[in-house]
Scaffold this motif. Structure first.
Motif, PDB file in Angstrom:
ATOM      1  N   VAL A 420     -13.625   1.787  -0.448  1.00 27.24           N
ATOM      2  CA  VAL A 420     -13.301   0.479  -1.022  1.00 27.24           C
ATOM      3  C   VAL A 420     -12.598  -0.104   0.254  1.00 27.24           C
ATOM      4  CG1 VAL A 420     -11.749  -0.591  -2.723  1.00 27.24           C
ATOM      5  CG2 VAL A 420     -12.848   1.483  -3.294  1.00 27.24           C
ATOM      6  N   GLN A 421     -13.195  -1.447   0.239  1.00 26.55           N
ATOM      7  CA  GLN A 421     -12.708  -2.084   1.257  1.00 26.55           C
ATOM      8  C   GLN A 421     -11.897  -3.246   0.927  1.00 26.55           C
ATOM      9  OE1 GLN A 421     -14.593  -4.568   5.325  1.00 26.55           O
ATOM     10  NE2 GLN A 421     -16.045  -4.191   3.665  1.00 26.55           N
ATOM     11  N   LEU A 422     -10.572  -3.197   1.562  1.00 22.68           N
ATOM     12  CA  LEU A 422      -9.586  -4.404   1.123  1.00 22.68           C
ATOM     13  C   LEU A 422      -9.551  -5.251   2.580  1.00 22.68           C
ATOM     14  CD1 LEU A 422      -6.367  -2.849  -0.701  1.00 22.68           C
ATOM     15  CD2 LEU A 422      -8.447  -3.795  -1.399  1.00 22.68           C
ATOM     16  N   VAL A 423      -9.571  -6.599   2.046  1.00 17.15           N
ATOM     17  CA  VAL A 423      -9.503  -7.400   3.293  1.00 17.15           C
ATOM     18  C   VAL A 423      -8.283  -8.617   3.154  1.00 17.15           C
ATOM     19  CG1 VAL A 423     -10.785  -9.322   4.509  1.00 17.15           C
ATOM     20  CG2 VAL A 423     -12.104  -7.694   3.464  1.00 17.15           C
ATOM     21  N   GLY A 424      -7.701  -8.779   4.204  1.00 20.34           N
ATOM     22  CA  GLY A 424      -6.405  -9.613   3.963  1.00 20.34           C
ATOM     23  C   GLY A 424      -6.260 -10.836   4.890  1.00 20.34           C
ATOM     24  N   GLY A 425      -5.716 -11.669   4.673  1.00 25.93           N
ATOM     25  CA  GLY A 425      -5.404 -12.802   5.538  1.00 25.93           C
ATOM     26  C   GLY A 425      -5.225 -12.657   7.145  1.00 25.93           C
ATOM     27  N   LEU A 426      -5.822 -13.608   7.830  1.00 28.15           N
ATOM     28  CA  LEU A 426      -5.567 -13.679   9.361  1.00 28.15           C
ATOM     29  C   LEU A 426      -3.867 -13.250   9.663  1.00 28.15           C
ATOM     30  CD1 LEU A 426      -7.119 -13.545  11.710  1.00 28.15           C
ATOM     31  CD2 LEU A 426      -6.498 -15.957  11.936  1.00 28.15           C
ATOM     32  N   ARG A 427      -3.724 -12.148  10.296  1.00 27.40           N
ATOM     33  CA  ARG A 427      -2.163 -11.916  10.813  1.00 27.40           C
ATOM     34  C   ARG A 427      -1.497 -11.477   9.690  1.00 27.40           C
ATOM     35  NH1 ARG A 427      -1.446 -13.613  16.218  1.00 27.40           N
ATOM     36  NH2 ARG A 427      -3.479 -13.549  17.218  1.00 27.40           N
ATOM     37  N   ASN A 428      -1.750 -11.326   8.577  1.00 29.84           N
ATOM     38  CA  ASN A 428      -1.024 -10.945   7.333  1.00 29.84           C
ATOM     39  C   ASN A 428      -1.358  -9.307   7.136  1.00 29.84           C
ATOM     40  OD1 ASN A 428       0.493 -13.124   6.702  1.00 29.84           O
ATOM     41  ND2 ASN A 428      -1.358 -13.731   5.242  1.00 29.84           N
ATOM     42  N   ASP A 429      -1.426  -8.526   8.446  1.00 31.14           N
ATOM     43  CA  ASP A 429      -1.810  -7.193   8.298  1.00 31.14           C
ATOM     44  C   ASP A 429      -0.876  -6.295   7.586  1.00 31.14           C
ATOM     45  OD1 ASP A 429      -2.968  -8.673  10.585  1.00 31.14           O
ATOM     46  OD2 ASP A 429      -3.957  -6.773  10.958  1.00 31.14           O
ATOM     47  N   ALA A 430       0.492  -6.716   7.821  1.00 33.27           N
ATOM     48  CA  ALA A 430       1.437  -5.840   6.780  1.00 33.27           C
ATOM     49  C   ALA A 430       1.279  -6.036   5.334  1.00 33.27           C
ATOM     50  CB  ALA A 430       2.723  -6.324   7.362  1.00 33.27           C
ATOM     51  N   ARG A 431       1.088  -7.380   4.986  1.00 31.62           N
ATOM     52  CA  ARG A 431       0.990  -7.525   3.638  1.00 31.62           C
ATOM     53  C   ARG A 431      -0.269  -6.563   3.145  1.00 31.62           C
ATOM     54  NH1 ARG A 431      -0.628 -13.152   1.255  1.00 31.62           N
ATOM     55  NH2 ARG A 431      -0.783 -12.864  -1.097  1.00 31.62           N
ATOM     56  N   LEU A 432      -1.243  -6.730   3.754  1.00 31.06           N
ATOM     57  CA  LEU A 432      -2.531  -6.206   3.505  1.00 31.06           C
ATOM     58  C   LEU A 432      -2.344  -4.471   3.368  1.00 31.06           C
ATOM     59  CD1 LEU A 432      -5.378  -5.927   2.982  1.00 31.06           C
ATOM     60  CD2 LEU A 432      -5.821  -5.559   5.389  1.00 31.06           C
ATOM     61  N   LEU A 433      -1.341  -3.907   4.340  1.00 31.75           N
ATOM     62  CA  LEU A 433      -1.070  -2.551   4.265  1.00 31.75           C
ATOM     63  C   LEU A 433      -0.464  -2.115   3.060  1.00 31.75           C
ATOM     64  CD1 LEU A 433      -0.609  -2.165   8.038  1.00 31.75           C
ATOM     65  CD2 LEU A 433      -2.297  -0.579   6.869  1.00 31.75           C
ATOM     66  N   ARG A 434       0.660  -3.092   2.835  1.00 33.42           N
ATOM     67  CA  ARG A 434       1.450  -2.877   1.567  1.00 33.42           C
ATOM     68  C   ARG A 434       0.693  -2.796   0.364  1.00 33.42           C
ATOM     69  NH1 ARG A 434       6.009  -7.322   1.053  1.00 33.42           N
ATOM     70  NH2 ARG A 434       4.218  -8.531   0.390  1.00 33.42           N
ATOM     71  N   THR A 435      -0.032  -3.855   0.225  1.00 30.46           N
ATOM     72  CA  THR A 435      -1.083  -4.044  -1.193  1.00 30.46           C
ATOM     73  C   THR A 435      -2.129  -2.696  -0.973  1.00 30.46           C
ATOM     74  OG1 THR A 435      -1.202  -6.227  -0.764  1.00 30.46           O
ATOM     75  CG2 THR A 435      -2.806  -5.427  -2.084  1.00 30.46           C
ATOM     76  N   ALA A 436      -2.509  -2.309  -0.072  1.00 32.00           N
ATOM     77  CA  ALA A 436      -3.483  -0.976   0.026  1.00 32.00           C
ATOM     78  C   ALA A 436      -2.629   0.218  -0.573  1.00 32.00           C
ATOM     79  CB  ALA A 436      -3.788  -0.895   1.251  1.00 32.00           C
ATOM     80  N   ARG A 437      -1.473   0.306  -0.028  1.00 33.75           N
ATOM     81  CA  ARG A 437      -0.721   1.361  -0.404  1.00 33.75           C
ATOM     82  C   ARG A 437      -0.434   1.443  -1.874  1.00 33.75           C
ATOM     83  NH1 ARG A 437       4.660   2.122  -0.819  1.00 33.75           N
ATOM     84  NH2 ARG A 437       5.646   4.099  -1.179  1.00 33.75           N
ATOM     85  N   TRP A 438      -0.123   0.253  -2.387  1.00 35.48           N
ATOM     86  CA  TRP A 438       0.114  -0.122  -3.866  1.00 35.48           C
ATOM     87  C   TRP A 438      -1.022   0.315  -4.607  1.00 35.48           C
ATOM     88  CZ3 TRP A 438      -2.244  -2.740  -7.855  1.00 35.48           C
ATOM     89  CH2 TRP A 438      -1.423  -2.856  -8.805  1.00 35.48           C
ATOM     90  N   LEU A 439      -2.223  -0.123  -4.118  1.00 32.01           N
ATOM     91  CA  LEU A 439      -3.608   0.181  -4.827  1.00 32.01           C
ATOM     92  C   LEU A 439      -3.848   1.681  -4.998  1.00 32.01           C
ATOM     93  CD1 LEU A 439      -6.159  -0.750  -6.216  1.00 32.01           C
ATOM     94  CD2 LEU A 439      -7.059  -1.014  -4.051  1.00 32.01           C
ATOM     95  N   VAL A 440      -3.617   2.465  -3.881  1.00 36.15           N
ATOM     96  CA  VAL A 440      -3.650   3.949  -3.766  1.00 36.15           C
ATOM     97  C   VAL A 440      -2.995   4.713  -4.760  1.00 36.15           C
ATOM     98  CG1 VAL A 440      -3.435   5.887  -2.377  1.00 36.15           C
ATOM     99  CG2 VAL A 440      -4.729   3.998  -1.360  1.00 36.15           C
ATOM    100  N   LYS A 441      -1.588   3.989  -5.061  1.00 40.06           N
ATOM    101  CA  LYS A 441      -0.646   4.627  -5.662  1.00 40.06           C
ATOM    102  C   LYS A 441      -1.042   4.385  -7.163  1.00 40.06           C
ATOM    103  CE  LYS A 441       4.285   4.678  -6.884  1.00 40.06           C
ATOM    104  NZ  LYS A 441       5.606   4.142  -6.324  1.00 40.06           N
ATOM    105  N   ARG A 442      -1.603   3.145  -7.464  1.00 37.34           N
ATOM    106  CA  ARG A 442      -2.020   2.807  -8.883  1.00 37.34           C
ATOM    107  C   ARG A 442      -3.204   3.471  -9.238  1.00 37.34           C
ATOM    108  NH1 ARG A 442      -3.136  -2.108 -12.162  1.00 37.34           N
ATOM    109  NH2 ARG A 442      -4.517  -1.171 -13.563  1.00 37.34           N
ATOM    110  N   LEU A 443      -3.979   3.976  -8.308  1.00 39.80           N
ATOM    111  CA  LEU A 443      -5.369   4.643  -8.823  1.00 39.80           C
ATOM    112  C   LEU A 443      -5.103   5.990  -8.618  1.00 39.80           C
ATOM    113  CD1 LEU A 443      -8.125   2.153  -7.340  1.00 39.80           C
ATOM    114  CD2 LEU A 443      -7.288   2.437  -9.636  1.00 39.80           C
ATOM    115  N   GLY A 444      -3.952   6.577  -8.234  1.00 40.55           N
ATOM    116  CA  GLY A 444      -3.626   8.031  -8.339  1.00 40.55           C
ATOM    117  C   GLY A 444      -4.410   8.740  -7.214  1.00 40.55           C
TER     118      GLY A 444
END
Length: 444
Positions: A420-444
């Motif tokens: 599953v590919q997640l794409v974030g805003g330019l230079r918002n890499d930390a926010r993207l990583l935080r969102t990805a970790r949340w999604l992994v946790k949400r989906l188990g």
């Protein structure tokens, strides 16, 4: 099973660093176990172009001396990392997956390798890459999907992490060479925003598009490695690139539940039917926090612009290197260089201009959504090693220079990994990583 009860090859980046700092896992014992695991598994996976226990031992001795001195341990102390074989190292050869470069051993490390060593990482091996980081497949097997391609061009880096040969690896992406192999091999692949990691000491393919990426087993692990690599350099424009706090922000809880934008892209009709069903089921699972948005058909123009820039710049970068040994080069690389030679300067400059403003076209979306969710690939890894698969699901985002992650969240009915590919805003890499970790946790 606790972290300390895991076998050596099961330990992740952040787990390892914690054990080494606490003294609960002796570095010498860990390295010995990993060398033994490599000895038994690498002949099957064939992920490494170069791996030498003596080179590893020299690095380990220096690091163990640091530990015994009582000095604070650096961020990646003792973590084995494999480097794609287009990244210069002063101890291992760097041969670019190209027979005429056999035995080429640079005298200095690439800038990112220097940063990894400074952070205490072990340069464990050089991982196999396709010829000149283009399309000709390697001999590397896919550990998660035997008999299927591991993808390319960062074939060995993805396979090494998937097989447990290293907890993290470095690759590069000019089109889809981090995201695609991560998807095929069932690992996390993170390609930061364009320009955040300096390319000095890496084989130039298409410098406007070439980007460094990280393979790991978890999002926090990818964040920890990427944080060491980001910043400390100056762009051609004169802009300074500063370090980013990726690991700590990645591990934070989002201030609000993230919102996702499901984008099929104009390439959706080419996605494998089984993969389409899996993503539609995922969209249903996330219907409380995701909205489907159609991108305009015009974004498909990015594929042609990307191709123009890539082939023009690869011709400029590689033509002289290949011309002296044309009889040893593959047909795909020769055909690509021939196409690059025929491109008009006006077409190249027009495509380059579009690339510079491409990211701005997505800014409004990230005012309302934390990430774009879309397939990492057209489907699972194709059967056989004759092809590395199609990178088309990465092309738009690479062209725009946006940060991307492939997360191993889905699989086909046959059990093959599907990223599953997640794409974030330019230079918002930390926010993207935080969102990805949340999604992994949400989906188990």
């Amino acid at each position: 099973m606790t972290d300390t009860q895991k076998q050596a090859h099961e330990q992740g980046v952040t787990e390892l660093v914690g054990h080494f700092r606490q003294g609960s896992l002796p570095l010498l014992d860990y390295v010995a176990a990993m060398l033994e695991f490599s000895r038994t598994q690498e002949p099957t996976v064939k992920a490494f172009a170069h791996h030498d226990a003596n080179i590893v031992a020299l690095q380990t001795e220096r690091l163990d001396g640091l530990r015994q001195s009582g000095a604070p341990l650096p961020a990646l102390f003792g973590v084995p990392i494999a480097l794609k074989d287009n990244i210069d190292t002063c101890d291992y050869p760097t041969e670019w997956g190209y027979a005429p470069a056999s035995g080429r051993t640079p005298s200095v490390d690439a800038f990112l390798v220097h940063k990894l060593r400074q952070a205490g990482a072990l340069v464990w091996a050089k991982s196999r890459c396709t010829e000149l980081a283009y399309m000709q497949p390697t001999v590397t097997e896919n550990p998660r999907a035997p008999g299927h391609t591991p993808g390319g061009s960062s074939s060995g880096s993805a396979a090494a992490v998937a097989a447990g040969l290293v907890p993290a690896a470095i690759g590069t992406q000019t089109n889809g060479s981090v995201i695609r192999p991560a998807s095929f091999c069932g690992v996390v692949g993170f390609k930061p925003s364009r320009g955040l990691i300096f390319n000095g000491g890496i084989l130039k393919g298409a410098p406007s598009l070439d980007q460094v990426g990280v393979f790991a087993r978890s999002v926090p692990d990818a964040a920890a490695v990427a944080e060491v690599l980001v910043g400390g350099h100056q762009l051609a424009s004169g802009q300074l690139v500063f370090p980013m706090q990726l690991a700590s922000i990645c591990n934070e809880e989002p201030p609000l539940p993230p919102k996702f934008m499901f984008v099929k892209t104009p390439m959706w009709d080419r996605v494998d039917p089984g993969a389409r069903e899996a993503f539609e089921a995922l969209a249903d699972e996330l219907k409380d926090c995701m909205v489907e948005v159609e991108l305009p058909q015009s974004v498909a123009n990015a594929l042609a612009w990307h191709k123009t820039i890539m082939e023009a710049e690869m011709h400029a970068s590689l033509q002289r290197l290949v011309a002296d040994n044309a009889q040893q080069a593959s047909a795909p690389i020769l055909d690509m260089l021939a196409r690059g030679a025929q491109l008009l300067a006006a077409d190249y400059l027009a495509a380059l201009e579009r690339m510079q403003v491409a990211a701005a076209g997505f800014e409004e979306f990230f005012d309302h959504f934390d990430a774009i969710l879309t397939p990492a690939t057209l489907g699972a890894a194709p059967v056989g090693l004759a092809s590395t698969g199609d990178p088309v699901m990465s092309t738009l985002w690479t062209f725009a220079g946006l940060p991307c992650l492939s997360l191993p969240l889905l699989q086909t009915e046959a059990g093959l990994p599907l990223g599953v590919q997640l794409v974030g805003g330019l230079r918002n890499d930390a926010r993207l990583l935080r969102t990805a970790r949340w999604l992994v946790k949400r989906l188990g």
